[in-house]
Write a protein that holds these residues in place. Sequence first.
Motif, PDB file in Angstrom:
ATOM      1  N   ASP A  55      -4.837  -7.899   0.536  1.00 21.06           N
ATOM      2  CA  ASP A  55      -4.720  -8.044  -0.876  1.00 21.06           C
ATOM      3  C   ASP A  55      -4.160  -6.489  -1.386  1.00 21.06           C
ATOM      4  O   ASP A  55      -4.982  -5.481  -1.234  1.00 21.06           O
ATOM      5  N   ILE A  56      -3.249  -6.664  -2.347  1.00 18.71           N
ATOM      6  CA  ILE A  56      -2.888  -5.361  -2.918  1.00 18.71           C
ATOM      7  C   ILE A  56      -3.683  -4.805  -3.636  1.00 18.71           C
ATOM      8  O   ILE A  56      -3.880  -3.497  -3.962  1.00 18.71           O
ATOM      9  N   ALA A  57      -4.716  -5.608  -4.247  1.00 22.21           N
ATOM     10  CA  ALA A  57      -5.940  -4.667  -5.095  1.00 22.21           C
ATOM     11  C   ALA A  57      -6.580  -4.064  -4.243  1.00 22.21           C
ATOM     12  O   ALA A  57      -7.265  -3.162  -4.768  1.00 22.21           O
ATOM     13  N   ASP A  58      -6.694  -4.145  -2.787  1.00 24.49           N
ATOM     14  CA  ASP A  58      -7.449  -3.458  -2.151  1.00 24.49           C
ATOM     15  C   ASP A  58      -7.050  -1.641  -1.836  1.00 24.49           C
ATOM     16  O   ASP A  58      -7.768  -0.748  -1.869  1.00 24.49           O
ATOM     17  N   SER A  59      -5.629  -1.637  -2.324  1.00 31.62           N
ATOM     18  CA  SER A  59      -5.078  -0.253  -2.671  1.00 31.62           C
ATOM     19  C   SER A  59      -5.497   0.372  -3.978  1.00 31.62           C
ATOM     20  O   SER A  59      -5.243   1.498  -4.050  1.00 31.62           O
ATOM     21  N   ALA A  60      -6.104  -0.111  -4.924  1.00 32.15           N
ATOM     22  CA  ALA A  60      -6.374   0.211  -6.124  1.00 32.15           C
ATOM     23  C   ALA A  60      -5.241   0.626  -7.056  1.00 32.15           C
ATOM     24  O   ALA A  60      -5.530   1.981  -7.490  1.00 32.15           O
ATOM     25  N   PRO A  61      -4.187  -0.170  -7.080  1.00 30.26           N
ATOM     26  CA  PRO A  61      -3.289   0.328  -8.115  1.00 30.26           C
ATOM     27  C   PRO A  61      -3.832   0.401  -9.517  1.00 30.26           C
ATOM     28  O   PRO A  61      -5.179  -0.205  -9.746  1.00 30.26           O
ATOM     29  N   ASP A  62      -3.291   1.038 -10.523  1.00 30.80           N
ATOM     30  CA  ASP A  62      -3.600   0.852 -11.933  1.00 30.80           C
ATOM     31  C   ASP A  62      -3.774  -0.223 -12.616  1.00 30.80           C
ATOM     32  O   ASP A  62      -4.713  -0.577 -13.312  1.00 30.80           O
ATOM     33  N   GLY A  80       0.847  -2.896  -8.763  1.00 25.80           N
ATOM     34  CA  GLY A  80       0.768  -3.527  -7.561  1.00 25.80           C
ATOM     35  C   GLY A  80       0.810  -5.051  -7.789  1.00 25.80           C
ATOM     36  O   GLY A  80       0.110  -5.688  -8.526  1.00 25.80           O
ATOM     37  N   LEU A  81       2.021  -5.396  -6.973  1.00 30.12           N
ATOM     38  CA  LEU A  81       2.355  -7.140  -7.411  1.00 30.12           C
ATOM     39  C   LEU A  81       1.644  -7.515  -6.240  1.00 30.12           C
ATOM     40  O   LEU A  81       1.854  -7.296  -5.044  1.00 30.12           O
ATOM     41  N   THR A  82       1.037  -8.704  -6.587  1.00 30.57           N
ATOM     42  CA  THR A  82       0.349  -9.349  -5.500  1.00 30.57           C
ATOM     43  C   THR A  82       1.238 -10.498  -4.475  1.00 30.57           C
ATOM     44  O   THR A  82       0.443 -10.827  -3.589  1.00 30.57           O
ATOM     45  N   TYR A  83       2.390 -10.667  -4.952  1.00 34.48           N
ATOM     46  CA  TYR A  83       3.223 -11.829  -4.197  1.00 34.48           C
ATOM     47  C   TYR A  83       3.996 -11.152  -2.898  1.00 34.48           C
ATOM     48  O   TYR A  83       4.830 -11.961  -2.039  1.00 34.48           O
ATOM     49  N   GLU A  98       0.764  -1.184   0.079  1.00 30.16           N
ATOM     50  CA  GLU A  98       0.154  -0.117  -0.132  1.00 30.16           C
ATOM     51  C   GLU A  98       0.777   1.108   0.089  1.00 30.16           C
ATOM     52  O   GLU A  98       0.600   2.305  -0.753  1.00 30.16           O
ATOM     53  N   ASN A  99       2.044   1.130   0.755  1.00 27.46           N
ATOM     54  CA  ASN A  99       3.041   2.423   0.649  1.00 27.46           C
ATOM     55  C   ASN A  99       3.164   2.635  -0.455  1.00 27.46           C
ATOM     56  O   ASN A  99       3.484   4.124  -0.989  1.00 27.46           O
ATOM     57  N   ASP A 100       3.700   1.834  -1.561  1.00 23.18           N
ATOM     58  CA  ASP A 100       4.009   2.176  -2.900  1.00 23.18           C
ATOM     59  C   ASP A 100       2.727   2.785  -3.726  1.00 23.18           C
ATOM     60  O   ASP A 100       2.985   3.703  -4.557  1.00 23.18           O
TER      61      ASP A 100
END
Length: 231
Positions: free
Chosen positions: A200-207, A190-193, A175-177
Amino acid sequence: MDNVELIQFDLDGTLIDSVPQLWLAVNRMLEQQGHAPAEELAVRHWVGNGADMLVRRALTAALGEEPDAGQQQAARAAFDVAYEEVADRQLVFYPGVLDTLMQLHRAGKKLAIVTNKPYRFVPAILAASGLSEHFTLVLGGDSLAQKKPHPEPLLHVCRELNIEPARTLMVGDSENDVLAAKAAGMAVVGLTYGYNYGRDIADSAPDWVMSDIRGLVDLLLTDEYRKDNHG
């Protein structure tokens, strides 16, 4: 995404899995401070906000309460000594990292690292991993007054390399990134691993959300370039 000239990468959890070394250093610190060792999974959830926070989280778990300033200072010093001894040993890359960086570099993209890891540890890690030549600029968490999720480190890289944020992509695992990139006005993958505190990195809504860093090649390089380099 042919307009992207600069790609900024996080390091831990994005390019390398540094938890084995961090886990070892944390447990050396805890042992020196008279505490029981931590589990590796716990350390994975503590990583991502820099060494001070990693040490604080480890101490809080060991003590059952927040450490005082003296405890934090002594533990941080012990951690630094321990981590410097092991940081560049037996490095583990995530799948596709080396090939992806090589392709992007050969395609003329500028590459930089913006990590919250203290800078003193970063050059040895890059040298041991053979990555130094790929990166034009490297920032640690203490290179500037601010660190991620503040946008300043990302904007600093853009200014130093004279490339607009709009022509820049941030790639990270936490999320920081994502927060730093959005505040800086740049796109973000956002990378998932990696290490995102169990979320879940998707919760931070990256492009873009990617489970494999090799997706950057498809996103950033033209069909002609990929054909020339992979047949």
